[in-house]
Each structure stands twice: as structure tokens, then as C-alpha cells.
Design a protein around this motif. Structure first.
Motif, PDB file in Angstrom:
ATOM      1  N   CYS A   1     -29.256  83.473  36.322  1.00 46.76           N
ATOM      2  CA  CYS A   1     -27.913  83.938  37.834  1.00 46.76           C
ATOM      3  C   CYS A   1     -29.188  83.807  39.025  1.00 46.76           C
ATOM      4  O   CYS A   1     -29.970  85.537  38.736  1.00 46.76           O
ATOM      5  N   PRO A   2     -29.141  83.379  40.575  1.00 45.66           N
ATOM      6  CA  PRO A   2     -30.201  83.662  40.926  1.00 45.66           C
ATOM      7  C   PRO A   2     -29.913  84.714  41.960  1.00 45.66           C
ATOM      8  O   PRO A   2     -30.292  85.847  42.922  1.00 45.66           O
ATOM      9  N   GLU A   3     -28.254  85.714  41.484  1.00 45.68           N
ATOM     10  CA  GLU A   3     -28.013  86.710  41.563  1.00 45.68           C
ATOM     11  C   GLU A   3     -27.856  87.840  41.378  1.00 45.68           C
ATOM     12  O   GLU A   3     -28.829  88.788  42.555  1.00 45.68           O
TER      13      GLU A   3
ATOM     14  N   ASN B   1     -38.432  83.802  45.882  1.00 48.84           N
ATOM     15  CA  ASN B   1     -39.595  84.409  44.770  1.00 48.84           C
ATOM     16  C   ASN B   1     -40.837  83.505  45.327  1.00 48.84           C
ATOM     17  O   ASN B   1     -42.197  84.490  45.659  1.00 48.84           O
TER      18      ASN B   1
ATOM     19  N   VAL C   1     -26.715  75.669  43.251  1.00 54.05           N
ATOM     20  CA  VAL C   1     -27.660  76.063  42.507  1.00 54.05           C
ATOM     21  C   VAL C   1     -28.951  74.787  42.201  1.00 54.05           C
ATOM     22  O   VAL C   1     -28.569  73.725  42.338  1.00 54.05           O
TER      23      VAL C   1
ATOM     24  N   LYS D   1     -33.502  73.969  41.628  1.00 54.12           N
ATOM     25  CA  LYS D   1     -34.691  74.604  41.445  1.00 54.12           C
ATOM     26  C   LYS D   1     -35.349  74.454  42.276  1.00 54.12           C
ATOM     27  O   LYS D   1     -35.787  73.497  42.347  1.00 54.12           O
ATOM     28  N   CYS D   2     -36.051  75.299  42.327  1.00 50.34           N
ATOM     29  CA  CYS D   2     -37.544  75.074  43.417  1.00 50.34           C
ATOM     30  C   CYS D   2     -38.367  74.721  43.192  1.00 50.34           C
ATOM     31  O   CYS D   2     -39.162  75.104  41.788  1.00 50.34           O
TER      32      CYS D   2
ATOM     33  N   GLU E   1     -38.349  78.693  39.960  1.00 55.73           N
ATOM     34  CA  GLU E   1     -37.487  79.324  40.167  1.00 55.73           C
ATOM     35  C   GLU E   1     -36.115  78.807  40.895  1.00 55.73           C
ATOM     36  O   GLU E   1     -35.644  78.343  40.820  1.00 55.73           O
ATOM     37  N   PHE E   2     -34.545  79.193  39.974  1.00 54.02           N
ATOM     38  CA  PHE E   2     -33.269  78.734  40.370  1.00 54.02           C
ATOM     39  C   PHE E   2     -32.623  79.545  41.540  1.00 54.02           C
ATOM     40  O   PHE E   2     -32.812  80.671  41.630  1.00 54.02           O
ATOM     41  N   VAL E   3     -32.491  78.764  42.603  1.00 54.24           N
ATOM     42  CA  VAL E   3     -32.332  79.526  43.440  1.00 54.24           C
ATOM     43  C   VAL E   3     -30.580  78.977  44.341  1.00 54.24           C
ATOM     44  O   VAL E   3     -30.874  77.527  43.594  1.00 54.24           O
TER      45      VAL E   3
ATOM     46  N   CYS F   1     -37.404  79.389  49.263  1.00 56.18           N
ATOM     47  CA  CYS F   1     -37.415  79.981  47.852  1.00 56.18           C
ATOM     48  C   CYS F   1     -37.880  81.794  48.087  1.00 56.18           C
ATOM     49  O   CYS F   1     -38.421  82.352  48.580  1.00 56.18           O
TER      50      CYS F   1
END
Length: 382
Positions: free
Chosen positions: A6-8, A50, A31, A33-34, A39-41, A48
Motif C-alpha cells: 500500500c503506497p499509504e 521514492n 495506483v 508502478k514507478c 515502487e507502487f505510487v 515518485c
């Protein structure tokens, strides 16, 4: 279906779940993927969290519910993005050099600006100094040092230089003439010339030479009145005092006349005592006898009275044609040099023995009124 973070909150959740069972935030359709770090955002994020890659610069399909999991792994290659990122990294790499170059360039411009301003100020200062100096050397130096000076400045300096050269030629001609009139004309024509003091000195010297040549009270007084601060003022005053002390006054003339009247009257009358009172104890000369005394004068008088056996009367009288010079002997004493004529009348019983003789008398008289020398010579006999 795929299990993602979970991005959160970071808990594992299905990518098809409507919401995260841990934090409750919406997952399905929200959501992605970067493409840079994987990473999932959230799809609504610009970069991103990250790796800070810009997410929406390239078109990347969002992950929707029901899409195969391997769709994400089959996203097209991001070579264009990578190239753009490489260019960006290259730009970041050269940015410090660009900044340094700009700083140096600005410094050069600032330096040139202030250098030009300082040079302009120096030129202006040199111009005013040269013009106010009236010195040919400084004026020429300005022209040599500032060939690119404003035309008005250079024209003004060249005009001043020409005038000074003309004045120098006039000064040379004046010096060669060595005339007081020429020096006075030069001063009137060039009151601010550097030669003014020298011209005044020349005039002072000329006037002093004239005063000493004449050596009179009038000439010395004229120099003193004209040059109260002159080079020779002290000497002029001393000489004037000396001449004044030697000037024969009316009182001096009266004293001389009375002395010789008494001298001749005593000889005429045969008054030895009165005769002696007119003479100094020791005389330089009396009737050409050196180092004579009063007795020599008394002897002369006696011989004169016994010269004729039928002598009736002797009359001796000065003719008042006095020539008197007052001469200083030392700082505290002076004497008079006296020239005059006198008549000697010897009256006898026999006219053949009588005579009238004019004598030339040369005498010296001391400052206290005594005869210190006397000689007589026949000029005519009747």
C-alpha cells in the motif's frame, strides 16, 4: 491479481482490492508502478516519493482491477526518458561551471566599468592640475599621457601651452635686454607668469646698481621708497644713514665760518691766545709742516707781524666760497675737509711795502671744532 505494498501505509494488499484493509485508502484504479524505481505510487502524484522521478512526463498506463499482473512488466522501454534524464544529469553536472563563468564575466564587466570611471577621473584631475599650474612641462606631460582625452580638454591644454611658449620667448627677449622698462612691461603683460618674481628681482638689482652708482641721498631714498622689501634694503638704509651723517648742515657751515673768521681775526690782531684756541694740540700739517703744534702757528703769526718794519695793519678775511666735505673717520668720529679762498691785506706806511694777496686755503677741522690741518698757497697778489 498481484500483491503490492500500500503506497499509504506499506501493508500488503491486492492490487484489485477496493481499499487497503489496514489504512482504508482506495487502491483499485488509483495506483501505478514507478517506471524508474518500480515502487507502487498513487496515480495522482506528480513525482515518485521514492526516487523523485516525474511520473506524468511519459504516458504510463494505470493498473486497473482485473488487468494481468504481467502487464506492468511489459510497459514499453523508457529509453527516451532515460536519455532525457541523462541530459538533465549532464546539465546539472555543468551548472557550477556556468555559474562560475557568469560570475567571472560579471566581474570583468564591473572591473572595466570602474577602471574606465577611474581613468576618466584621473584624466579630469590631471587636466585641471595642468591648466592651473601654468607649467609647460605639466601641460606637455598631460598631452603625452592622455592622447584620447576629450577634445575640449586637449584643445584647452594646447592653447595654454602655446601661450606659455610665447610668454617664454618674450621673457627671453626681456632678459637679454636687461632693461628695467622691459621687465616692467613683461610684468604688466603677464601678471601670472612664473617669471614674475625673477622679473621683480631684476628690477630691484637694476635700481640698486643705479643708487650705488650715484651714491646720493636722493638716489638711495628713491631705492628705499620703491623697494621697501628689496634685496638690498638693509644696505641701502645703512648707506643712507652714513650719507646723512656726512651731510654738511647749515649748522656745520656756520661753525666752519665762525672758526676761520676767529682764526684770521686772531692773526690780524696778533692775539696768540685766541689763535691757539682755534687749533688742535697736534695738527697733521700746518703750512706744510707735518705734526705741527699750536706754537708753530703762533710763530707764523709773529713772523707775519714782523715782516715789514713800517707795518701799520694786517687784515685777513675768508671769502666765504666754502667747499666742505664731511668725512667719517670711524663709527663715532668724523672730520671736515674745507677748501676756500682768503684775502691777506698787509698795509704799510710805504705804499711800496703794502700788498693784497689772495690765498687758497686747504684745511681739516675736527668734529669738536678745532683746526687739525691748514695749508695756504698764493693765488694772486696785487
Amino acid at each position: 491479481m498481484a500483491i503490492i505494498k500500500c503506497p499509504e501505509c506499506g501493508h500488503q494488499v491486492s492490487n484489485r482490492a477496493a481499499t487497503c484493509p489496514s489504512c482504508g485508502i482506495q487502491i483499485a484504479g488509483k495506483v501505478m508502478k514507478c517506471p524508474e524505481c518500480g515502487e507502487f505510487v498513487f496515480t495522482d502524484q506528480e513525482i515518485c516519493p521514492n526516487c523523485h522521478y516525474p511520473l506524468h512526463k511519459a504516458s504510463i498506463p494505470a493498473i486497473h482491477t482485473g488487468e494481468p499482473a504481467d502487464i506492468i512488466s511489459k510497459i514499453p522501454s523508457h529509453k527516451a526518458d532515460n536519455n532525457e534524464n541523462g541530459h538533465r544529469n549532464s546539465a546539472k553536472k555543468y551548472l557550477p561551471y556556468v555559474v562560475v563563468f557568469m560570475v567571472i564575466l560579471m566581474s570583468v564587466f564591473v572591473f572595466l566599468y570602474f577602471s574606465k570611471k577611474i581613468e576618466s577621473q584621473n584624466e579630469a584631475d590631471a587636466y585641471h592640475a595642468a591648466v592651473e599650474s601654468n607649467e609647460p612641462t605639466l601641460l606637455q606631460q598631460y598631452l603625452d599621457m592622455y592622447p584620447d582625452a576629450p577634445i575640449a580638454h586637449r584643445d584647452s591644454v594646447m592653447m595654454s601651452l602655446d601661450l606659455l611658449k610665447k610668454a617664454d620667448l618674450e621673457w627671453t627677449n626681456t632678459v637679454v635686454s636687461n632693461s628695467k622698462t622691459a621687465f616692467m612691461k613683461y610684468i604688466d603683460a603677464h601678471p601670472e607668469s612664473v617669471h614674475i618674481m625673477e622679473a621683480e628681482f631684476k628690477i630691484d638689482s637694476i635700481d640698486w646698481a643705479e643708487a650705488t652708482r650715484k651714491n646720493t641721498m636722493e638716489a638711495l631714498k628713491a631705492y628705499i621708497d620703491t623697494h621697501p622689501d628689496g634685496e638690498h634694503i638693509a644696505e641701502a638704509r645703512q648707506m643712507a644713514d652714513e650719507l646723512e651723517s656726512q651731510e654738511v648742515s647749515a649748522a656745520d657751515k656756520q661753525m666752519i665760518a665762525t672758526l676761520f673768521t676767529t682764526f684770521f681775526n686772531s692773526i690780524s690782531s696778533g692775539d696768540e691766545e685766541t689763535l691757539a684756541s682755534t687749533l688742535a694740540p697736534m695738527m697733521k700739517s700746518f703750512l706744510h709742516k707735518e705734526n705741527a703744534t699750536k706754537n708753530d702757528a703762533v710763530t707764523y703769526m709773529r713772523k707775519l707781524h714782523s715782516s715789514q718794519p713800517d707795518l701799520k695793519k694786517i687784515t685777513m678775511r675768508a671769502n666765504n666760497d666754502w667747499k666742505i666735505n664731511k668725512v667719517r673717520i670711524d663709527e663715532s668720529a668724523f672730520e671736515y675737509n674745507v677748501d676756500f679762498s682768503a684775502d691777506q691785506h698787509i698795509e704799510c706806511t710805504s705804499p711800496d711795502n703794502s700788498s693784497l694777496t689772495t690765498l687758497k686755503v686747504t684745511a681739516t677741522v675736527s668734529s669738536d671744532g678745532n683746526i687739525t690741518g691748514l695749508n695756504m698757497k698764493k693765488m694772486a697778489e696785487r
